[in-house]
Design a protein around this motif. Structure first.
Motif, mmCIF file in Angstrom:
data_model
loop_
_atom_site.group_PDB
_atom_site.id
_atom_site.type_symbol
_atom_site.label_atom_id
_atom_site.label_comp_id
_atom_site.label_asym_id
_atom_site.label_seq_id
_atom_site.Cartn_x
_atom_site.Cartn_y
_atom_site.Cartn_z
ATOM 1 N N ASP A 298 0.689 -1.250 -0.253
ATOM 2 C CA ASP A 298 0.194 -0.226 0.738
ATOM 3 C C ASP A 298 0.991 0.963 -0.236
ATOM 4 O OD1 ASP A 298 -2.319 1.750 -0.350
ATOM 5 O OD2 ASP A 298 -3.477 0.136 0.676
ATOM 6 N N TYR A 299 0.559 1.936 -0.282
ATOM 7 C CA TYR A 299 1.280 3.787 -0.108
ATOM 8 C C TYR A 299 1.666 4.242 0.874
ATOM 9 C CZ TYR A 299 -2.358 6.571 -2.282
ATOM 10 O OH TYR A 299 -3.995 7.332 -2.485
ATOM 11 N N THR A 300 -0.214 4.359 0.997
ATOM 12 C CA THR A 300 -0.163 5.305 2.475
ATOM 13 C C THR A 300 -0.152 4.920 3.794
ATOM 14 O OG1 THR A 300 -1.437 7.064 3.944
ATOM 15 C CG2 THR A 300 -2.892 5.817 1.580
ATOM 16 N N ASP A 301 0.283 5.570 4.655
ATOM 17 C CA ASP A 301 -0.261 5.321 6.129
ATOM 18 C C ASP A 301 -0.836 5.139 6.761
ATOM 19 O OD1 ASP A 301 3.041 4.875 6.794
ATOM 20 O OD2 ASP A 301 3.167 7.530 7.014
ATOM 21 N N LYS A 302 -2.319 5.632 5.804
ATOM 22 C CA LYS A 302 -3.527 5.673 6.389
ATOM 23 C C LYS A 302 -4.402 4.253 5.984
ATOM 24 C CE LYS A 302 -8.114 7.958 5.029
ATOM 25 N NZ LYS A 302 -8.646 8.808 3.693
ATOM 26 N N TYR A 303 -3.393 3.202 5.397
ATOM 27 C CA TYR A 303 -3.715 1.926 4.946
ATOM 28 C C TYR A 303 -3.069 1.249 4.898
ATOM 29 C CZ TYR A 303 -8.597 4.082 3.754
ATOM 30 O OH TYR A 303 -9.275 5.113 2.983
ATOM 31 N N SER A 304 -1.844 1.098 5.613
ATOM 32 C CA SER A 304 -0.960 0.157 5.902
ATOM 33 C C SER A 304 -1.231 -0.506 6.754
ATOM 34 C CB SER A 304 0.280 0.603 7.041
ATOM 35 O OG SER A 304 1.506 -0.184 7.052
ATOM 36 N N TRP A 305 -0.679 -1.876 6.749
ATOM 37 C CA TRP A 305 -0.956 -3.240 8.022
ATOM 38 C C TRP A 305 0.128 -3.302 8.641
ATOM 39 C CZ3 TRP A 305 1.815 -8.093 8.408
ATOM 40 C CH2 TRP A 305 3.342 -7.828 7.899
ATOM 41 N N ILE A 306 0.629 -2.274 8.956
ATOM 42 C CA ILE A 306 1.652 -2.499 9.936
ATOM 43 C C ILE A 306 1.161 -2.024 10.705
ATOM 44 C CG2 ILE A 306 3.994 -0.868 10.491
ATOM 45 C CD1 ILE A 306 4.806 -2.869 8.574
ATOM 46 N N PRO A 307 0.807 -1.326 12.112
ATOM 47 C CA PRO A 307 0.496 -0.419 12.678
ATOM 48 C C PRO A 307 -1.334 -2.144 13.863
ATOM 49 C CG PRO A 307 -0.006 1.087 11.699
ATOM 50 C CD PRO A 307 0.005 -0.038 10.747
ATOM 51 N N GLY A 308 -1.374 -2.687 12.806
ATOM 52 C CA GLY A 308 -2.291 -3.377 12.844
ATOM 53 C C GLY A 308 -1.547 -5.064 13.350
ATOM 54 N N VAL A 309 -0.657 -5.123 13.669
ATOM 55 C CA VAL A 309 0.591 -6.102 12.866
ATOM 56 C C VAL A 309 1.209 -6.105 14.430
ATOM 57 C CG1 VAL A 309 1.297 -8.326 12.618
ATOM 58 C CG2 VAL A 309 -0.623 -7.483 11.258
ATOM 59 N N PHE A 310 2.089 -5.336 14.452
ATOM 60 C CA PHE A 310 3.296 -4.575 15.007
ATOM 61 C C PHE A 310 2.513 -3.456 15.799
ATOM 62 C CE2 PHE A 310 5.180 -6.352 11.235
ATOM 63 C CZ PHE A 310 5.887 -8.265 11.279
ATOM 64 N N ALA A 311 2.627 -3.997 17.189
ATOM 65 C CA ALA A 311 2.040 -2.409 17.942
ATOM 66 C C ALA A 311 3.397 -1.681 18.146
ATOM 67 C CB ALA A 311 1.460 -3.545 18.961
ATOM 68 N N GLY A 312 2.687 -0.537 18.296
ATOM 69 C CA GLY A 312 3.237 0.801 18.244
ATOM 70 C C GLY A 312 4.562 0.699 16.964
ATOM 71 N N SER A 313 4.213 0.425 16.473
ATOM 72 C CA SER A 313 5.362 0.590 14.826
ATOM 73 C C SER A 313 4.266 0.841 14.111
ATOM 74 C CB SER A 313 5.921 -0.361 14.465
ATOM 75 O OG SER A 313 6.283 -1.151 15.227
ATOM 76 N N GLY A 314 4.486 2.085 12.831
ATOM 77 C CA GLY A 314 3.916 1.866 11.667
ATOM 78 C C GLY A 314 4.525 3.238 10.946
ATOM 79 N N ALA A 315 3.646 4.319 10.404
ATOM 80 C CA ALA A 315 4.517 5.843 9.511
ATOM 81 C C ALA A 315 5.479 4.819 8.714
ATOM 82 C CB ALA A 315 5.057 6.392 10.113
ATOM 83 N N ALA A 316 5.203 3.276 8.040
ATOM 84 C CA ALA A 316 6.036 2.736 7.189
ATOM 85 C C ALA A 316 6.146 3.114 5.199
ATOM 86 C CB ALA A 316 5.365 1.061 7.242
ATOM 87 N N LEU A 317 5.359 4.004 5.474
ATOM 88 C CA LEU A 317 5.106 3.948 3.978
ATOM 89 C C LEU A 317 5.087 6.077 3.389
ATOM 90 C CD1 LEU A 317 1.322 1.924 4.031
ATOM 91 C CD2 LEU A 317 4.034 1.749 2.474
ATOM 92 N N PRO A 318 5.575 5.866 1.930
ATOM 93 C CA PRO A 318 6.188 7.228 1.786
ATOM 94 C C PRO A 318 5.193 8.087 1.058
ATOM 95 C CG PRO A 318 6.052 5.171 0.082
ATOM 96 C CD PRO A 318 5.439 4.479 0.412
ATOM 97 N N TRP A 319 3.686 7.639 2.026
ATOM 98 C CA TRP A 319 2.324 9.120 1.566
ATOM 99 C C TRP A 319 2.213 9.374 3.221
ATOM 100 C CZ3 TRP A 319 4.036 7.078 -3.244
ATOM 101 C CH2 TRP A 319 3.268 8.058 -4.167
ATOM 102 N N ASP A 320 2.093 10.188 3.850
ATOM 103 C CA ASP A 320 1.411 10.267 5.363
ATOM 104 C C ASP A 320 -0.204 9.599 5.417
ATOM 105 O OD1 ASP A 320 0.349 12.491 4.947
ATOM 106 O OD2 ASP A 320 1.106 13.387 5.755
#
Ligand SMILES: O[C@@H]1[C@@H](O)[C@H](O[C@@H]2CO[C@@H](O[C@@H]3CO[C@@H](O[C@@H]4CO[C@@H](O)[C@H](O)[C@H]4O)[C@H](O)[C@H]3O)[C@H](O)[C@H]2O)OC[C@H]1O
Length: 371
Positions: A298-320
């Motif tokens: 995915d391209y935006t942090d709005k829809y990233s899978w990361i926060p749902g799987v790695f609690a406390g992690s995120g902001a992983a994508l090139p669009w916020d």
């Protein structure tokens, strides 16, 4: 018609900027892509960016083609979710990367918890692949045939397929996929195989296993779910890619790239480090011709899978989360643009840019010869 405008000229146009897929193609890659998911396709602002084939030339369904959705009960096939995304991509002229067939996760319980013999589970796997790959025949440029078959130490992961059938479930899955869609590029796909080490060696073993069984394997997909500041060096990224090519696949791709922060929110220095890391992965793909493209998960942090799987992690994508471009976007763009202007032939740039709506919209002066 000879078209002499270069990517550099395009980027010099006031107010104009080439987009990621345009630049990737001008740099000699097949695409720059993104995963997406069904629920997000009702978000008009999100879709406006995703559907732009100049930005994303390739789409991967994030969930809809997984076994739990496509065969939730034995023999009951449902392609509603996968079709929505494949149709979306096709209507926008975007390549489809299909994901995924033999994977231990997101399996329906009737498979994962079933009581199987070698013969019955082999039949289940063959039937699933024949049906799903047959359904999408001609629509998938590539298939992630087997996903995540390895432990971190390079040994085979215990999963229902391995436990019942043994390692031969892997070539078996490749054979079944090739039989159902002979033109699709067939990939082994995994995480933590981007750099060097035991798991990368395991991926080489899988290439050999499939080839020794006489089955077709075209590529290795390096998921690249990475962590800011801890990614492999560009040298190790390239060494890993080359190990797969030496083992006999003809292409590789970064298939699920995201680079997450382990604690949030990131500060400016962190965002710059993330940009550098995205640039390093992009450089590695550019450095090897057989790396066909990069797909972000995915391209935006709005829809990233990361926060749902790695609690406390995120902001992983090139669009916020507001769909604004982060420094990572600028770095990917700059790295691709430098490759497009520095190494691509005029012919490549011509082919890519002459069809660009951007060129049309901004009336870039062209020179012609011979026609
Ligand atoms: O909606 C989401 C989907 O987006 C999600 O898609 C999968 C995401 O990635 C792939 O599988 C995961 C890969 O990462 C593994 O964790 C790694 C553990 O080691 C770390 O070093 C590394 O950084 C991590 O990435 C996960 O355990 C895997 O599940 C898979 O190919 C995609 O389909 O799937 C879940 C949905 O809810």
């Amino acid at each position: 018609m000879y078209f002499s405008t270069t990517a550099a000229a395009l980027l010099a146009i006031p107010g104009a900027s080439a987009q990621l897929n345009q630049l990737a193609k001008a740099a000699g890659k097949l695409y720059f892509g993104s995963a997406t998911d069904n629920g997000e396709l009702t978000d008009a602002a999100y879709v406006a960016i995703l559907e732009d084939a100049n930005m994303f030339g390739q789409i991967t369904p994030g969930n809809g083609q997984k076994w739990e959705y496509t065969e939730p009960s034995q023999g009951q096939f449902d392609y509603t979710s996968g079709d929505q995304i494949v149709d979306f991509a096709e209507s926008n002229g975007q390549i489809v990367r299909c994901h995924t067939l033999a994977w231990y996760s997101q399996l329906p319980s009737w498979v994962g918890d079933g009581t199987w013999t070698v013969d019955t589970l082999t039949s289940v796997l063959n039937t699933h692949i024949a049906n799903e790959v047959g359904h999408y025949k001609g629509q998938c440029r590539s298939w992630d045939v087997v996903n995540e078959a390895l432990n971190e130490d390079g040994t085979y992961r215990e999963n229902v397929f391995y436990t019942v059938i043994g390692e031969s479930y892997i070539p078996l899955a490749f054979e079944a996929t090739a039989a159902a869609d002979p033109d699709a590029k067939l990939y082994y796909n995994d995480y933590n195989i981007e750099g060097t080490g035991a798991k990368q060696d395991g991926a080489v073993t899988i290439i050999n296993l499939v080839k020794d069984a006489g089955a077709k394997i075209d590529g290795v997909g390096m998921q690249a779910h990475l962590i800011v500041g801890t990614i492999p060096t560009q040298s190790d990224l390239e060494t890993s890619i080359n190990s797969y090519l030496s083992a006999g696949v003809t292409e590789v791709a970064y298939t699920e790239l995201d680079i997450r922060f382990s604690s949030l929110p990131p500060d400016d220095a962190g965002l710059q480090q993330q940009a550098t890391d995205y640039g390093t992965v992009t450089q590695a793909c550019l450095a090897v011709d057989a790396c066909v493209g990069i797909t972000i998960w995915d391209y935006t942090d709005k829809y990233s899978w990361i926060p749902g799987v790695f609690a406390g992690s995120g902001a992983a994508l090139p669009w916020d989360e507001n769909l604004s471009e982060k420094p990572a976007y600028s770095t990917i763009s700059s790295v691709l643009a430098a490759a497009a202007t520095g190494s691509a032939s005029n012919a490549t740039i011509t082919t890519t840019l002459v069809t660009s709506t951007l060129i049309t919209a901004t009336s870039v002066p062209t020179s012609t010869s011979g026609s």
